[in-house]
Design an enzyme around this catalytic site. Sequence first.
Site, short mmCIF file in Angstrom:
data_model
loop_
_atom_site.label_atom_id
_atom_site.label_comp_id
_atom_site.label_asym_id
_atom_site.label_seq_id
_atom_site.Cartn_x
_atom_site.Cartn_y
_atom_site.Cartn_z
CG ASP A 1 -9.96 28.56 16.46
OD1 ASP A 1 -8.83 28.18 16.81
OD2 ASP A 1 -10.23 29.75 16.19
CE LYS B 1 -7.38 31.39 17.58
NZ LYS B 1 -8.83 31.62 17.42
CE1 TYR C 1 -11.20 35.65 16.98
CE2 TYR C 1 -12.02 33.42 17.15
CZ TYR C 1 -11.10 34.32 16.65
OH TYR C 1 -10.11 33.87 15.82
CG HIS D 1 -5.56 35.95 18.78
ND1 HIS D 1 -6.87 36.00 19.19
CD2 HIS D 1 -5.63 35.88 17.43
CE1 HIS D 1 -7.67 35.97 18.14
NE2 HIS D 1 -6.94 35.90 17.06
P1 NDP Z 1 -13.68 31.33 6.50
O1 NDP Z 1 -12.67 31.17 5.43
O2 NDP Z 1 -13.97 30.18 7.39
O3 NDP Z 1 -15.02 31.85 5.81
C1 NDP Z 1 -16.17 32.17 6.56
C2 NDP Z 1 -17.15 32.88 5.64
O4 NDP Z 1 -17.47 32.02 4.55
C3 NDP Z 1 -18.44 33.25 6.30
O5 NDP Z 1 -18.83 34.49 5.77
C4 NDP Z 1 -19.40 32.15 5.87
O6 NDP Z 1 -20.73 32.64 5.77
C5 NDP Z 1 -18.88 31.78 4.51
N1 NDP Z 1 -19.02 30.34 4.23
C6 NDP Z 1 -18.77 29.31 5.08
N2 NDP Z 1 -18.99 28.13 4.48
C7 NDP Z 1 -19.38 28.40 3.23
C8 NDP Z 1 -19.77 27.59 2.13
N3 NDP Z 1 -19.78 26.27 2.24
N4 NDP Z 1 -20.11 28.20 0.97
C9 NDP Z 1 -20.11 29.56 0.87
N5 NDP Z 1 -19.75 30.38 1.87
C10 NDP Z 1 -19.40 29.82 3.05
O7 NDP Z 1 -13.23 32.63 7.33
P2 NDP Z 1 -12.96 33.04 8.84
O8 NDP Z 1 -12.22 34.32 8.72
O9 NDP Z 1 -14.16 32.99 9.68
O10 NDP Z 1 -11.92 31.95 9.39
C11 NDP Z 1 -12.32 30.76 10.01
C12 NDP Z 1 -11.91 30.74 11.48
O11 NDP Z 1 -10.50 30.96 11.61
C13 NDP Z 1 -12.50 31.88 12.31
O12 NDP Z 1 -13.86 31.70 12.59
C14 NDP Z 1 -11.60 31.83 13.51
O13 NDP Z 1 -11.95 30.76 14.35
C15 NDP Z 1 -10.23 31.60 12.85
N6 NDP Z 1 -9.53 32.88 12.59
C16 NDP Z 1 -8.39 33.12 13.32
C17 NDP Z 1 -7.66 34.28 13.13
C18 NDP Z 1 -6.43 34.48 13.93
O14 NDP Z 1 -5.89 35.61 13.93
N7 NDP Z 1 -5.93 33.49 14.61
C19 NDP Z 1 -8.06 35.30 12.17
C20 NDP Z 1 -9.26 34.95 11.41
C21 NDP Z 1 -9.94 33.77 11.64
P3 NDP Z 1 -21.91 32.30 6.82
O15 NDP Z 1 -21.33 32.28 8.20
O16 NDP Z 1 -22.86 33.45 6.59
O17 NDP Z 1 -22.48 30.98 6.41
#
Ligand code: NDP
Length: 284
Positions: A46, A76, A51, A116
Amino acid sequence: MSTIPSITLNNGLAMPQLGFGVWQVADDEAATAVRTAIESGYRSIDTAAVYENEVGTGRGIREAGVPREELFLTTKLWNSGTKDWSGTSGRDAVLREFDASLERLGTDYVDLYLIHWPRPMHGSYGNIWQAFEELAADGRAKAVGVSNFGPAELGHLLGAGSLVPAVNQVELHPYFPQQELRAFHAEHGVATEAWSPLGQGKELLGEPALAKVAAKHGRTPAQVVLRWHLQSGVIAIPKSVTPSRIRENFEVTGFELDAEDMAAVASVATGRRIGPDPTGFDWN
Ligand code: NDP
């Protein structure tokens, strides 16, 4: 390696219930993260124009060497290219933005193309959605949908014989489970996709209720949360740039949460969002 279940979208297309999100991954890090994810077994990625990592995402896909048709790729439409949402130029702007995304990704189709962000304050979606319908009809987007829409915004698209969005991607995690919106989606054949499924990896993963369920199954809190999404019928797209977490987040099969576990996860709900309320928020 885990076998991830699929959701059948309203046009018959199968979408993996677990994918890999790349928001806040820099373009020069995206190729490595995406390649690691695909090598770990993920088959759904995704990204989004805004981004600014479609180039790196596309490179990661090619480097992983998995045939394109085995992958499910989402991108998106961002708002800036479509300022005039209600004018006839809206349709042409969408098609231009879409072509630019394909070019950056280095592919000739996407599996899912989403609006989006809703902009109810900027008029109707008619011309925008017309372009999405055209992309779906010519197969350059195998499915089309929306993101951050509420029932009112979805209502604009659900009338007058328009194509029903296949997916609505919204903020959804145990703190903010979106039960009402999920029921609305189910009624209209729209699949629910969760963004920030791990609550952005902060307080949520430290909740004692989740630690208890995780200990019971010999899993991590993140795996329990992702399992909760899967068993709730939701599509989840966790993001990580940490290889061990990328793998951890994919290992969410081979155990089952029972009703008590599901209730324990649900018990942490606060009803509070992490992100802004999309229906009143104007990015431009
Ligand atoms: P997530 O809920 O996926 O959390 C990501 C964060 O959690 C990062 O900081 C990561 O750290 C940490 N993390 C990941 N796995 C673990 C784990 N197993 N244990 C502990 N910490 C963990 O948040 P996102 O906001 O990134 O959402 C996911 C995806 O959703 C986005 O990447 C995007 O593709 C989509 N999105 C879409 C939006 C929209 O408006 N349509 C808005 C927001 C997100 P690290 O990377 O340092 O490991």
